[in-house]
Design a protein around this motif. Structure first.
Motif, short mmCIF file in Angstrom:
data_model
loop_
_atom_site.label_atom_id
_atom_site.label_comp_id
_atom_site.label_asym_id
_atom_site.label_seq_id
_atom_site.Cartn_x
_atom_site.Cartn_y
_atom_site.Cartn_z
N GLY A 140 11.64 1.92 18.61
CA GLY A 140 11.66 1.07 17.42
C GLY A 140 10.33 0.46 17.06
N TYR A 141 9.41 0.36 18.01
CA TYR A 141 8.07 -0.15 17.71
C TYR A 141 7.22 1.01 17.23
CZ TYR A 141 9.36 -4.32 20.35
OH TYR A 141 9.98 -5.45 20.79
N GLY A 142 6.20 0.72 16.42
CA GLY A 142 5.36 1.80 15.96
C GLY A 142 4.02 1.32 15.45
N ALA A 143 3.09 2.25 15.40
CA ALA A 143 1.77 2.02 14.81
C ALA A 143 1.35 3.33 14.15
CB ALA A 143 0.76 1.62 15.88
N TYR A 144 0.78 3.21 12.96
CA TYR A 144 0.35 4.40 12.23
C TYR A 144 -0.69 4.01 11.19
CZ TYR A 144 3.88 2.67 8.90
OH TYR A 144 4.62 1.89 8.05
N THR A 145 -1.46 4.99 10.73
CA THR A 145 -2.43 4.74 9.67
C THR A 145 -1.88 5.27 8.35
OG1 THR A 145 -3.60 6.80 10.15
CG2 THR A 145 -4.43 4.80 11.21
N VAL A 146 -2.27 4.59 7.27
CA VAL A 146 -1.92 5.03 5.92
C VAL A 146 -3.23 5.20 5.17
CG1 VAL A 146 -0.80 4.41 3.75
CG2 VAL A 146 0.32 3.89 5.91
N ASP A 147 -3.44 6.40 4.62
CA ASP A 147 -4.65 6.71 3.86
C ASP A 147 -4.26 6.97 2.41
OD1 ASP A 147 -6.91 7.84 2.66
OD2 ASP A 147 -7.53 8.84 4.51
N ASP A 148 -4.79 6.15 1.51
CA ASP A 148 -4.45 6.32 0.09
C ASP A 148 -5.53 7.05 -0.69
OD1 ASP A 148 -6.49 4.46 -0.23
OD2 ASP A 148 -5.26 2.99 -1.28
N GLY A 149 -6.49 7.62 0.02
CA GLY A 149 -7.57 8.34 -0.63
C GLY A 149 -8.81 7.47 -0.84
N THR A 150 -8.66 6.14 -0.73
CA THR A 150 -9.82 5.25 -0.85
C THR A 150 -10.24 4.71 0.51
OG1 THR A 150 -8.57 3.17 -1.12
CG2 THR A 150 -9.01 4.48 -3.11
N GLY A 151 -9.35 4.81 1.48
CA GLY A 151 -9.60 4.29 2.81
C GLY A 151 -8.33 4.41 3.64
N SER A 152 -8.42 3.95 4.88
CA SER A 152 -7.30 4.06 5.81
C SER A 152 -7.04 2.71 6.45
CB SER A 152 -7.63 5.09 6.89
OG SER A 152 -6.55 5.27 7.75
N LEU A 153 -5.76 2.34 6.54
CA LEU A 153 -5.38 1.04 7.09
C LEU A 153 -4.33 1.24 8.17
CD1 LEU A 153 -5.84 -2.02 6.68
CD2 LEU A 153 -3.97 -1.98 5.04
N MET A 154 -4.47 0.54 9.28
CA MET A 154 -3.50 0.58 10.39
C MET A 154 -2.30 -0.28 10.03
SD MET A 154 -2.53 1.52 13.43
CE MET A 154 -3.97 2.27 14.11
N VAL A 155 -1.11 0.25 10.31
CA VAL A 155 0.14 -0.47 10.09
C VAL A 155 0.87 -0.56 11.42
CG1 VAL A 155 2.36 -0.46 8.87
CG2 VAL A 155 0.31 0.45 7.73
N VAL A 156 1.42 -1.74 11.74
CA VAL A 156 2.23 -1.89 12.94
C VAL A 156 3.61 -2.41 12.55
CG1 VAL A 156 0.31 -2.22 14.54
CG2 VAL A 156 1.33 -4.20 13.45
N ILE A 168 0.85 -1.18 0.00
CA ILE A 168 0.00 0.00 0.00
C ILE A 168 0.89 1.24 0.00
CG2 ILE A 168 -1.89 -1.17 1.21
CD1 ILE A 168 -1.06 0.42 3.75
N ALA A 169 0.30 2.36 -0.32
CA ALA A 169 1.04 3.63 -0.25
C ALA A 169 0.04 4.74 0.00
CB ALA A 169 1.81 3.88 -1.54
N GLY A 170 0.48 5.75 0.72
CA GLY A 170 -0.39 6.88 0.99
C GLY A 170 0.20 7.79 2.05
N ARG A 171 -0.67 8.63 2.59
CA ARG A 171 -0.28 9.64 3.58
C ARG A 171 -0.46 9.08 4.99
NH1 ARG A 171 0.17 14.99 2.39
NH2 ARG A 171 0.38 16.31 4.21
N VAL A 172 0.53 9.31 5.84
CA VAL A 172 0.49 8.84 7.22
C VAL A 172 -0.46 9.72 8.03
CG1 VAL A 172 1.83 8.48 9.34
CG2 VAL A 172 2.83 7.93 7.11
N GLY A 173 -1.40 9.08 8.74
CA GLY A 173 -2.31 9.78 9.64
C GLY A 173 -1.77 9.69 11.06
N ASN A 174 -2.59 9.23 11.97
CA ASN A 174 -2.15 9.09 13.36
C ASN A 174 -0.94 8.17 13.44
OD1 ASN A 174 -4.35 10.63 14.22
ND2 ASN A 174 -5.67 8.82 14.28
N ALA A 175 0.06 8.57 14.23
CA ALA A 175 1.28 7.79 14.33
C ALA A 175 1.84 7.86 15.74
CB ALA A 175 2.33 8.32 13.35
N VAL A 176 2.33 6.72 16.22
CA VAL A 176 3.00 6.67 17.51
C VAL A 176 4.15 5.67 17.40
CG1 VAL A 176 1.44 4.90 18.43
CG2 VAL A 176 2.70 6.36 20.00
N GLY A 177 5.29 6.04 17.95
CA GLY A 177 6.46 5.16 17.93
C GLY A 177 7.23 5.26 19.22
N VAL A 178 7.68 4.11 19.70
CA VAL A 178 8.46 4.05 20.93
C VAL A 178 9.52 2.98 20.79
CG1 VAL A 178 8.39 3.60 23.41
CG2 VAL A 178 6.48 4.78 22.33
#
Length: 96
Positions: free
Chosen positions: A39-55, A27-37
């Protein structure tokens, strides 16, 4: 470094999550909410069709607003009526 291969739209993945469950997707897109500690991280990627959580367990989270590409294992969490929840377990991040 770019990766070769087909990119999936977030909404396509969320419309039929069991079809893609435990498969490697991109997938590819713009990062929404993001948190990292540490080396670990969680963030959303929105490609304009929807948003998916990435860990991620290794790369931390990119900054909110950045444009990123991600390859990883798609994991379907639930489908209730018109709503689906899923997460992408990051294997590699790239510049789209």
């Amino acid at each position: 470094m770019g990766l070769q291969g087909r990119r999936h739209h977030d909404q396509t993945l969320l419309d039929d999550p069991s079809r893609f469950d435990k498969q490697t997707v991109r997938i590819a897109g713009r990062v929404g909410n993001a948190v990292g500690v540490m080396g670990y991280g969680a963030y959303t990627v929105d490609d304009g069709t929807g948003s998916l959580m990435v860990v991620t367990k290794e790369n931390g989270a990119p900054r909110e607003g950045a444009t990123v590409g991600v390859e990883g294992e798609f994991r379907s969490a639930y489908t209730v009526g018109e709503h689906s929840g899923a997460v992408l377990l990051e294997h590699q991040r790239f510049t789209p």
